[in-house]
Enzyme design. Sequence first.
Site, PDB file in Angstrom:
ATOM      1  N   SER A   8     115.528  30.118 104.069  1.00  0.00           N
ATOM      2  CA  SER A   8     115.561  29.688 102.660  1.00  0.00           C
ATOM      3  C   SER A   8     115.738  30.781 101.627  1.00  0.00           C
ATOM      4  CB  SER A   8     114.295  28.901 102.328  1.00  0.00           C
ATOM      5  OG  SER A   8     114.432  27.588 102.779  1.00  0.00           O
ATOM      6  N   SER A  35     116.157  26.568 100.868  1.00  0.00           N
ATOM      7  CA  SER A  35     115.479  25.813  99.843  1.00  0.00           C
ATOM      8  C   SER A  35     115.281  26.580  98.530  1.00  0.00           C
ATOM      9  CB  SER A  35     114.103  25.372 100.349  1.00  0.00           C
ATOM     10  OG  SER A  35     113.284  26.496 100.595  1.00  0.00           O
ATOM     11  N   LYS A  70     109.983  31.340  92.645  1.00  0.00           N
ATOM     12  CA  LYS A  70     110.139  30.032  93.283  1.00  0.00           C
ATOM     13  C   LYS A  70     108.902  29.186  92.988  1.00  0.00           C
ATOM     14  CE  LYS A  70     111.368  28.009  97.801  1.00  0.00           C
ATOM     15  NZ  LYS A  70     111.701  28.301  99.209  1.00  0.00           N
TER      16      LYS A  70
HETATM   17  N1  GLN Z   1     116.417  24.639 105.789  1.00  0.00           N
HETATM   18  C1  GLN Z   1     115.314  24.862 106.657  1.00  0.00           C
HETATM   19  C2  GLN Z   1     114.390  23.675 106.602  1.00  0.00           C
HETATM   20  O1  GLN Z   1     114.760  22.746 105.986  1.00  0.00           O
HETATM   21  C3  GLN Z   1     114.606  26.120 106.252  1.00  0.00           C
HETATM   22  C4  GLN Z   1     113.816  25.945 105.024  1.00  0.00           C
HETATM   23  C5  GLN Z   1     113.053  27.179 104.613  1.00  0.00           C
HETATM   24  O2  GLN Z   1     113.316  28.284 105.067  1.00  0.00           O
HETATM   25  N2  GLN Z   1     112.057  26.968 103.810  1.00  0.00           N
HETATM   26  O3  GLN Z   1     113.351  23.644 107.148  1.00  0.00           O
END
Ligand code: GLN
Length: 488
Positions: free
Chosen positions: A177, A153, A78
């Site tokens: 995410s 994400s 990532k």
């Molecule tokens: N979708 C969640 C957010 O927007 C979690 C994102 C994540 O785990 N990085 O914060």
Amino acid sequence: MTAPRPALETAAMVRAGELSAVDVLEHHLAVIEAGEEAVHAFNLVTADQARAQARAVDATVAAGGDPGPLAGVPVALKDNLCTRGIPTTCSSRILEGWEPPYDATVVTRLAAAGAVAIGKTNMDEFAMGSSTETSAFGTTRNPHDTDRVPGGSSGGSAAAVAAGFAPLALGSDTGGSIRQPAALCGVVGMKPTYGTVSRYGLVAFASSLDQIGPFAGSVADAALLFDAIGGHDPLDSTSLNRPTPRVLTVLDDGVDGMTVGILTELLDGAAPDVAARVHQAAEALAAAGARVEEVSVPEVTLGLSAYYLIAPGEASSNLARYDGVRYGLRVDAEDTVAMNTATRSQGFGAEVKRRIMLGTYVLSAGYMDAYYNQALRVRTRIIEGFDTAYSRCDVLLGPTTPTTAFAIGAKVDDPLTMYLSDVCTIPSNLAGHPAISVPYGPGEDGLPVGVQLLGPALSEGTLFQVAAVVEGAAPPLAAPRVTTGGPA
Ligand code: GLN
């Protein structure tokens, strides 16, 4: 089409000198070449560096040495994991041109285990999002249906594994995410116990929630990757200084005598086809010898609200460092404050700005007690609620996401609806607990459904044990439409 070769098998063959790491890499680079235009999983494919790593692995084998448990296995990273001398963008314009002067600990550990880092994957900007649509570099598409999101994400990492671009990938999970995109792309994704995997070199979003974890095509491959990256790291002050559970060795131990709780609150908002898959997984566990019962943890329904106070609060503080001086982009202006404002205005996308404003607000003197501190109290209640459940159950079971992958564009204009895609995953982050998403057949639309197993701190061994049984009972899933994967 043949199924991609498992990472475990690739590593074993490379270590035995039966397969060359260079050939494995070239195969995956060709798969990327064929499918990447349709999927856009990567911000950068690091072919040259990967070739050098693969050659070194082959040289070690030729010299009679052992390159390690991930010998020659390509891993996608990532793009919020620092890689020395290689751009690390967090899919944000504000980091434009920045090359970290050091490697994240997980990157160092992968190299030490013989893995080959194949590239940096697309993500929601600074990991804020659930669809990879907030990336400054265009959205990633779901290999099962390119009109759908891959989740987020870590959508690029999930899509890379699903499309056969890499057998393994790393992501980060602050509120879901890793697990949410894993579910939507039909791969395995796991968030470890907070503190078991070093965050050194992970660009911070919300430091009390962030955790790095594996993506893989199978539970066994995810176990292989988790074993390679976990363990104490003195460079991360929140790293646990006690033995990290080893998981590869417990995969065949079964669930006989275990108690599995179906977490009813997680099923409340789930689509009927997703809920049906969770019940089928529960039946499979019962058939394998587990005691299955319904369990309620009412506090988890407060998780989403608490998360959207705590995570933006921490993010607003963490992202203060992007000031046009220390990293990446600088937009010149007449004085420092104007330069700072212009840089942040142009460098950050709309979702990141929304989080910074929310976070600044909830931490401000007049509102801290009403919002941020209240959210911390809710966090404690969630931990207590889980404690009660885990006094009766070994693991909890629920959906990973309320629905299968949604259409690209469907939720971009409605942040609250977007936030709701993480309603099932956020509670584990608030508690610091591990959880894993395992594909469990298709939903009504033919797209992957993920079931989630949750456990108390350091229960990774148990989670992987149960996950292996769930995987063994899972209904088959059609191969992704975008892939030319298969053994090298
Ligand atoms: N979708 C969640 C957010 O927007 C979690 C994102 C994540 O785990 N990085 O914060």
